[in-house]
Each structure stands twice: as C-alpha cells, then as structure tokens.
Design a protein around this motif. Structure first.
Motif, mmCIF file in Angstrom:
data_model
loop_
_atom_site.group_PDB
_atom_site.id
_atom_site.type_symbol
_atom_site.label_atom_id
_atom_site.label_comp_id
_atom_site.label_asym_id
_atom_site.label_seq_id
_atom_site.Cartn_x
_atom_site.Cartn_y
_atom_site.Cartn_z
ATOM 1 N N VAL A 130 1.134 -1.549 -0.052
ATOM 2 C CA VAL A 130 0.049 -0.113 0.357
ATOM 3 C C VAL A 130 0.518 1.052 -0.566
ATOM 4 C CG1 VAL A 130 -2.173 -0.986 1.210
ATOM 5 C CG2 VAL A 130 0.145 0.132 2.740
ATOM 6 N N ILE A 131 0.674 2.601 0.358
ATOM 7 C CA ILE A 131 1.211 3.578 -0.047
ATOM 8 C C ILE A 131 1.390 3.976 1.057
ATOM 9 C CG2 ILE A 131 1.195 5.824 -1.244
ATOM 10 C CD1 ILE A 131 -0.888 4.918 -3.333
ATOM 11 N N PRO A 132 2.365 4.293 0.948
ATOM 12 C CA PRO A 132 2.797 4.612 2.745
ATOM 13 C C PRO A 132 2.075 5.658 2.768
ATOM 14 C CG PRO A 132 4.511 4.656 1.468
ATOM 15 C CD PRO A 132 3.715 4.584 0.614
ATOM 16 N N GLY A 163 -13.235 7.351 -4.405
ATOM 17 C CA GLY A 163 -13.510 7.096 -4.913
ATOM 18 C C GLY A 163 -14.248 7.680 -6.339
ATOM 19 N N GLY A 164 -12.500 7.748 -7.223
ATOM 20 C CA GLY A 164 -13.472 7.956 -8.761
ATOM 21 C C GLY A 164 -12.861 9.070 -8.247
ATOM 22 N N GLY A 165 -12.534 10.298 -8.132
ATOM 23 C CA GLY A 165 -11.176 11.081 -7.372
ATOM 24 C C GLY A 165 -12.191 12.524 -6.607
ATOM 25 N N ARG A 207 0.329 4.929 -13.543
ATOM 26 C CA ARG A 207 -0.155 4.591 -14.617
ATOM 27 C C ARG A 207 -1.335 3.717 -13.530
ATOM 28 N NH1 ARG A 207 1.778 3.663 -20.077
ATOM 29 N NH2 ARG A 207 0.336 1.680 -20.519
ATOM 30 N N HIS A 208 -2.612 3.499 -13.770
ATOM 31 C CA HIS A 208 -3.624 2.537 -13.428
ATOM 32 C C HIS A 208 -3.729 1.884 -13.532
ATOM 33 C CE1 HIS A 208 -7.969 3.132 -12.229
ATOM 34 N NE2 HIS A 208 -8.061 1.567 -12.831
ATOM 35 N N ILE A 209 -3.853 0.277 -13.101
ATOM 36 C CA ILE A 209 -3.477 -1.238 -13.615
ATOM 37 C C ILE A 209 -3.913 -1.550 -12.882
ATOM 38 C CG2 ILE A 209 -2.307 -2.755 -13.796
ATOM 39 C CD1 ILE A 209 0.315 -0.792 -15.455
ATOM 40 N N ARG A 234 -10.984 13.119 -16.775
ATOM 41 C CA ARG A 234 -11.370 13.818 -15.177
ATOM 42 C C ARG A 234 -12.224 12.257 -14.948
ATOM 43 N NH1 ARG A 234 -13.820 19.579 -17.656
ATOM 44 N NH2 ARG A 234 -12.074 19.990 -18.486
ATOM 45 N N HIS A 235 -11.337 11.670 -14.343
ATOM 46 C CA HIS A 235 -12.043 10.526 -14.352
ATOM 47 C C HIS A 235 -12.514 9.204 -14.521
ATOM 48 C CE1 HIS A 235 -8.804 11.543 -10.312
ATOM 49 N NE2 HIS A 235 -9.859 12.647 -10.575
ATOM 50 N N GLN A 236 -12.841 9.484 -16.109
ATOM 51 C CA GLN A 236 -13.287 9.400 -16.956
ATOM 52 C C GLN A 236 -12.699 8.111 -17.896
ATOM 53 O OE1 GLN A 236 -17.003 8.553 -16.549
ATOM 54 N NE2 GLN A 236 -17.201 9.510 -14.729
ATOM 55 N N PHE A 276 -3.800 -0.930 -8.698
ATOM 56 C CA PHE A 276 -3.821 -0.276 -8.072
ATOM 57 C C PHE A 276 -2.896 1.248 -9.210
ATOM 58 C CE2 PHE A 276 -2.691 -5.097 -7.602
ATOM 59 C CZ PHE A 276 -2.671 -5.807 -7.023
ATOM 60 N N LEU A 277 -2.316 1.840 -8.450
ATOM 61 C CA LEU A 277 -1.191 2.307 -8.828
ATOM 62 C C LEU A 277 0.117 1.925 -9.357
ATOM 63 C CD1 LEU A 277 -1.444 5.677 -7.009
ATOM 64 C CD2 LEU A 277 -2.760 5.386 -9.157
ATOM 65 N N VAL A 278 0.765 2.269 -10.450
ATOM 66 C CA VAL A 278 2.647 1.347 -10.546
ATOM 67 C C VAL A 278 3.154 2.677 -10.818
ATOM 68 C CG1 VAL A 278 3.918 -0.140 -12.236
ATOM 69 C CG2 VAL A 278 1.280 -0.333 -11.946
HETATM 70 C C1 MV4 Z 1 -3.620 8.787 -6.317
HETATM 71 C C2 MV4 Z 1 -2.701 9.328 -6.824
HETATM 72 C C3 MV4 Z 1 -1.060 9.327 -7.060
HETATM 73 N N1 MV4 Z 1 -0.928 9.259 -5.409
HETATM 74 N N2 MV4 Z 1 -3.333 8.226 -5.084
HETATM 75 C C4 MV4 Z 1 -7.523 8.720 -8.272
HETATM 76 C C5 MV4 Z 1 -8.709 8.626 -8.556
HETATM 77 C C6 MV4 Z 1 -8.485 7.713 -7.166
HETATM 78 N N3 MV4 Z 1 -9.380 5.686 -7.637
HETATM 79 C C7 MV4 Z 1 -7.746 7.825 -6.209
HETATM 80 N N4 MV4 Z 1 -6.781 8.782 -7.601
HETATM 81 C C8 MV4 Z 1 -5.603 8.390 -7.678
HETATM 82 N N5 MV4 Z 1 -5.185 8.269 -6.656
HETATM 83 C C9 MV4 Z 1 -2.155 8.174 -4.997
HETATM 84 N N6 MV4 Z 1 -1.362 8.707 -3.157
HETATM 85 C C10 MV4 Z 1 -2.820 9.753 -8.737
HETATM 86 C C11 MV4 Z 1 -4.617 9.512 -8.087
HETATM 87 C C12 MV4 Z 1 -4.927 9.983 -10.017
HETATM 88 C C13 MV4 Z 1 -5.186 8.931 -10.871
HETATM 89 C C14 MV4 Z 1 -5.506 7.331 -10.494
HETATM 90 C C15 MV4 Z 1 -5.865 6.781 -11.315
HETATM 91 C C16 MV4 Z 1 -6.222 6.901 -12.594
HETATM 92 C C17 MV4 Z 1 -5.980 8.515 -13.414
HETATM 93 C C18 MV4 Z 1 -6.165 9.301 -12.424
HETATM 94 C C19 MV4 Z 1 -6.005 10.910 -12.164
HETATM 95 C C20 MV4 Z 1 -5.433 11.651 -11.421
HETATM 96 C C21 MV4 Z 1 -5.434 10.613 -10.101
#
Ligand code: MV4
Length: 447
Positions: A130-132, A163-165, A207-209, A234-236, A276-278
């Motif tokens: 998880v993210i610190p 969720g969803g920003g 990256r959003h994976i 915009r989260h879409q 996950f965020l990568v």
């Molecule tokens: C983050 C992030 C960077 N760092 N969390 C966007 C929606 C929500 N599910 C969480 N989001 C993010 N969380 C940390 N710690 C960047 C985003 C984010 C993002 C994530 C996935 C896909 C597109 C995005 C667009 C803007 C921000």
C-alpha cells in the motif's frame, strides 16, 4: 443453477448479461424506466417489468421497486451489472433476506471495500503493498501535518467514502495543508455524508493498472491478468487495454498474487477488480477494490477466452473454479463510444440516432444497445457502445482499431469517435509510454 435472473440495469450491460443467460438456458427479466420502454434490453429479455419514471432514483435505484419486480416474476437471482445498485450493501443484504441470490459481493464485503481507509488497512494486513500514509483516518489537521512532514510532500488526502476522484486534494507544501483539509472535508461531507479523510504520499504520474480476479464459494481465487486504464479524462476512462505495455510476466505474476491475497483475505466470492497505481520505478501499490463487473471486462474476455458474466453466474450458483491463473494470449483494447462532443469539453449529446452502421470484421466486437431510430435519453450515462478490438500484437490492435473507428458511422449525435481516431495515431500513445496525466495535455480542439 438459477432458473430466472432479473437484470437490475439498462443499456449495453443489460444486453450483455441477457446474452450469456440465453446461452446458459436461464430465463431473464428486464426492468426498465419509462424512458427506456423502447430499449433493446426490454425486447431481448423473456419478461419485462416497468419500475418507474426516468429519474434513476425512482427506477434503477429503487430497491422496493426492483425487489417487487423480482417477487412478481419469481426470479431466483439478480444481476446488478455495473453502477446503479451493483455496490450497494443494503441492496445486497435485502436480496439475501428475500432469498434472492445477489450476483455480486456480500453486504459486509461491499462495506469493507467501500470504505477506502478500511480497504487499505485490510489489504495491508493481507500483505498487499500500500502507499505509505496514515493508519486509518486522520484525527486532526495537526496529526495530518505531522505525518506529511515525516512522509515528505507532496501528499494527497482522500475521502474514505470517496473514489473516482471526489473529495481528494493534492498538497504540495505545509502552507496549503489547512485550506486543503477544510476543502476536502467540506466536499466529502456534502457528497457522501461522511467526511472521514486519510492521507498518503502522492505518487506523481502513475499508471492505473487493475487486476481481474474471480473467487468461488470455497475460498479459491484466481486472477485473469491486468487491464491498463491510464487513459482517463477527469476520472472517466476512455480507453483500456490488455496486456499493459509496461508490465512483464514477472510483475504480472507479483501483482496477480497480491490481488489474490487481498481477495482471499476477505473471502471474496464473484468477479472483482483490484486497482493498483504503478509508479515510474515499476513499484505497485493497492488503491481500491471494485466488487462488481466492470465496463472494460470484455478486453479480458478477449485475451483469456473466459465469459466473465458466465463465471459470475457459475460461482454465484456454487460451482467451484479451477483456481488456475490466466495470462493474456493476445492483445485487446476497448474504446468507449460516448454520445458526447469531444471538441466541446465532452458535453453530452443526447438525441435520436438517425442512421447507424457498426464496424465488423476479424477481431472486432461491438457491445452496444443502440440502433438506427433509437433515442438516447438524457437521464443516464452517455456511453452508447464499446468498441473492442483484438489482434496478435499491440501494433495490429492500433491499426485495426483505427480502421474499425473509421467504419463506425453514427448520424444524429456527436460521439467520442473523432477523439479515438486521433488517439490511435498519437506517437506517445502508440509508444505505450504514457501516464494518467496524458490526456491533461492532449489537444481536443481540432476534433
Ligand atoms: C492517487 C494518485 C497519486 N498518488 N493516490 C484518482 C482516483 C482515485 N481512485 C485515486 N486517484 C489517484 N490516487 C496517490 N497516493 C493519483 C490518482 C489519480 C489517478 C489515478 C488513476 C487514474 C487516473 C488518475 C487521475 C488523477 C489522479
């Protein structure tokens, strides 16, 4: 096996579910609002029940109306699709109380994953990276500032009910902290009736994976690899693909195993997605878990040859899964075709489809509920089709997708097709080297 499933949804996903039910020999019940009386899901289902006026709150979100429709038609299960009641814990519980199988997560699992701070703690305990950040919710501004100083700026504060920003703020220095805290608290309280916030290190340009998983009633969970959903505005999400251009089998295996460990920790049954965020170094971190079938599920179907709706129905009926994991055999991409004008800030463009020609040919799949003469109602989301293209390589997918988009003809409403055609020729997109920020600098003016 179920004898009759009620589909508590509309549009392409309602059709998608009806198609699988028909192949499985299961009868279907469509529910519809008065705005959808001429919709294909109503015509394709064995039976249909009108559940109210156009406003979602009074029809597709009305639990009493949907339960009544299931009782009247003697349905033994309900498939909620995505959106609407698919992640509503109260609805899941009421279905259970009425002896109707909810094809989705239990109320407990929905609540646990719906509260993002709890979801994160649960995953951390299961050994998922998880993210610190804060342990659970922040108790005060002072505590938040102290934590942020330790972690180092930038940080992000997020609504636990979000969720969803929504209800989220990036904080780049301590001087901004108090204002961002007040804004996020206000926004999340108003939007969700819950102003709980948690904090984490902000990951720049990730990256959003997401990993597709399926769990059965006997504690077994398998993964069906990833979907890269980094192309969002915009989260879409606008485009999703699999395999991800940035994953290799080693990372895929580790992320798949992390997703399985997380799902197993909550005894997850059904289809689900672990997001996950990568980061730039290829490190991955749990973000959220979705306890539903997702819009972009077809690309996983194309590369693994599973019918995910069939898997959902089978595990809901108590059939065990093999427990094997699946890696992509081919490349697949989905473009979301929305009735929106991409040159005018993606403003909705509802109305009547005067004429329509859908693309076809090898490796082309269109999941859609629209037809020539259909009027897109203004009451619901604007997605009118999903164009899914599959080929042996990513390069072939890009060429085939452009060809299919150019074949796609819709007269009467504006669509996102011109945006997608431009994207398929974008050098950075073609290279596979892009992040979730990619569309922030994309030129939409000449579409
Ligand atoms: C983050 C992030 C960077 N760092 N969390 C966007 C929606 C929500 N599910 C969480 N989001 C993010 N969380 C940390 N710690 C960047 C985003 C984010 C993002 C994530 C996935 C896909 C597109 C995005 C667009 C803007 C921000």
């Amino acid at each position: 096996m179920f004898k009759k499933i009620l589909i508590a949804n509309r549009g392409e996903i309602a059709l998608r579910i009806i198609r699988t039910c028909r192949e499985m020999g299961i009868k279907t019940v469509a529910v519809y609002s008065t705005a959808d009386k001429d919709s294909l899901h109503v015509r394709y289902a064995d039976e249909s029940v009108c559940i109210g006026p156009p406003a979602s709150k009074l029809s597709y979100l009305s639990i009493p109306n949907i339960i009544s429709a299931a009782e009247i038609t003697n349905a033994d299960a309900i498939h909620p699709g995505y959106g609407f009641l698919s992640e509503n814990a109260e609805f899941s519980k009421i279905c259970e109380d009425y002896g109707i199988k909810f094809i989705g997560a239990t109320a407990e699992q929905i609540n646990m994953m719906g509260d993002k701070a709890t979801a994160k703690d649960t995953m951390k305990k299961a050994g998922v990276p998880v993210i610190p950040g804060s342990e659970g919710l922040l108790e005060s501004v002072e505590q938040g500032k102290k934590l942020a100083k330790g972690i180092g700026y930038p940080v992000i504060i997020k609504a636990t009910a979000g969720g969803g920003g929504r209800g989220m703020r990036i904080i780049r220095g301590e001087e901004e902290f108090e204002k961002m805290w007040d804004d996020a608290k206000m926004e999340s309280g108003a939007a969700f009736g819950n102003d709980g916030l948690y904090l984490e290190k902000f990951v720049e340009e990730p990256r959003h994976i997401e990993i597709q998983i399926v769990g059965d009633q006997y504690g077994k969970v398998c993964h069906l690899s990833e979907r890269d959903c980094s192309i969002q505005r915009r989260h879409q999400k606008l485009v999703e693909e699999t395999p991800s251009p940035i994953l290799n089998d080693e990372l895929r295996t580790r992320m798949g195993e992390a997703a399985i460990a997380g799902a197993q920790a909550i005894g997850y049954e059904g289809a689900g997605t672990v997001e996950f965020l990568v980061d730039k170094n290829g490190e991955f971190f749990f973000m959220e878990m979705n306890t539903r079938i997702q819009v972009e599920h077809p690309i996983t179907e194309e590369v693994t040859d599973f019918d995910l709706i069939k898997e959902q129905i089978k595990v809901a009926a108590g059939i065990p899964i093999s427990g094997k994991n699946y890696f992509p055999k081919t490349f697949s991409m989905e473009c979301r075709i929305n009735a929106e004008d991409p040159a005018k800030d993606f403003r909705p463009s509802p109305g009547k489809i005067i004429s329509l020609h859908l693309p076809g040919g090898h490796g082309v799949r269109v999941d859609s509920h629209v037809y020539a003469g259909y009027t897109i109602p203004p009451n619901y989301d604007s997605m009118i089709a999903k164009l899914i293209v599959t080929a042996q390589t990513r390069e072939e997918v890009l060429v085939r997708m452009k060809r299919a988009l150019e074949e796609f003809y819709i007269e009467g409403v504006k669509t996102t097709i011109p945006f997608h055609i431009k994207l398929m020729q974008d050098e950075q997109f073609k290279s596979g080297q892009f992040t979730t920020k990619f569309l922030e600098t994309f030129d939409f003016t000449d579409l």
